[in-house]
Design a protein around this motif. Structure first.
Motif, mmCIF file in Angstrom:
data_model
loop_
_atom_site.group_PDB
_atom_site.id
_atom_site.type_symbol
_atom_site.label_atom_id
_atom_site.label_comp_id
_atom_site.label_asym_id
_atom_site.label_seq_id
_atom_site.Cartn_x
_atom_site.Cartn_y
_atom_site.Cartn_z
ATOM 1 N N VAL A 95 0.869 -1.229 -0.069
ATOM 2 C CA VAL A 95 0.126 0.054 0.102
ATOM 3 C C VAL A 95 0.961 1.199 0.161
ATOM 4 O O VAL A 95 0.611 2.226 -0.787
ATOM 5 N N SER A 99 0.942 4.514 -2.905
ATOM 6 C CA SER A 99 0.325 5.593 -2.414
ATOM 7 C C SER A 99 1.361 6.677 -2.173
ATOM 8 O O SER A 99 2.190 6.714 -1.483
ATOM 9 N N SER A 109 -5.872 4.199 -0.344
ATOM 10 C CA SER A 109 -5.184 2.935 -0.694
ATOM 11 C C SER A 109 -5.510 1.644 0.427
ATOM 12 O O SER A 109 -5.634 0.689 -0.123
ATOM 13 N N ALA A 113 -7.307 -1.746 -0.290
ATOM 14 C CA ALA A 113 -6.726 -3.109 -0.204
ATOM 15 C C ALA A 113 -7.673 -4.041 0.806
ATOM 16 O O ALA A 113 -7.739 -5.327 0.586
#
Length: 264
Positions: A95, A99, A109, A113
């Motif tokens: 992530v 991001s 983000s 996820a």
């Protein structure tokens, strides 16, 4: 029904946990907070995490049997910058790699996820609808003409800053910008403004394309305490898009401090 709650700092996670507990929801709480005892009465299971690990959140949520998750409360941004990257788990690193590190992008983000793991992120404001600011006078007095002029000017500034992923709040005094909120948060921005001007107004609004599931602008008693300490006399917030923590206590304190609170 089973749900999971990622509980950050502040009073919001406890208010959510208490409301869900009263609604007979079976609740898993995952938190970095040290005061886990404060949350235990409302949880069927509580996990005290040593550091943010999104993979652990996914595993624990699924093991608990929950398919819905709520994210509430502040996670200190310094965690991202002070912990070595390799200490984060695989999902967290994934992530963070994709991001940029402004709050909105990072939170988006994280939600992506979780939902990629079939865990739905649900809006916390729907659990506490009475915490949402309405329009017009919210505390015991309305802004005076001078304060309202500064509020209107602050709104013009926010129209410029909000699309830039910073400047969710601004302090204006006598038609001049005193301080703009950055990573430090609204309350610290207020204290900085007080050291510079000693008076003025605070206006806080929602960022462009901000996701109301997990990222509403929030004010509370600490905001008013910071304003009182700093000499600021008017707080304007965006109606329908701002969460007021513990509203009864908040408005009582605003009346006590003679701070005008206005929904715009």
């Amino acid at each position: 029904m089973k749900k999971a709650l990622i509980a950050g700092e502040g009073v919001l996670p406890r208010a959510i946990a208490e409301r869900l507990h009263d609604s007979d929801v079976e609740l898993l709480i995952l938190t970095l907070r040290d005061d886990v005892e404060d949350l235990k009465p409302y949880a069927n299971k509580i996990i005290h995490m040593r550091m943010p690990k999104l993979g652990q959140v996914v595993r624990e949520t699924k093991a608990f049997g929950a398919s819905e998750l709520i994210m509430a409360g502040r996670i200190p941004k310094k965690i991202m910058y002070r912990l070595p990257f390799l200490l984060f788990d695989k999902l967290s690193r994934s992530v963070m790699r994709k991001s940029i590190h402004d709050d909105h992008s990072l939170l988006g983000s994280i939600v992506e996820a979780f939902e990629g793991e079939n865990i739905k992120v649900i809006p916390y404001w729907q659990i506490l609808p009475e915490f949402i600011a309405s329009k017009g006078k919210l505390s015991g007095r309305s802004p005076n003409r001078k304060e309202m002029n500064d509020v209107e000017y602050a709104r013009e500034i926010l129209r410029i800053t909000l699309p830039c992923s910073f400047g969710q709040a601004v302090c204006v005094a006598d038609g001049a910008v005193v301080a703009v909120e950055a990573m430090e948060g609204t309350d610290m921005m207020i204290k900085r403004a007080g050291s510079l001007s000693g008076h003025g107004v605070v206006v806080k609004m929602m960022k462009v394309n901000q996701d109301m599931r997990y990222d509403l602008p929030t004010v509370g008693e600490k905001t008013l305490e910071a304003m009182k300490e700093s000499g600021l006399t008017c707080l304007a917030v965006e109606s329908g898009k701002t969460l007021i923590l513990e509203p009864e206590k908040f408005f009582e304190l605003a009346d006590k401090y003679d701070i005008a609170v206005w929904g715009i």
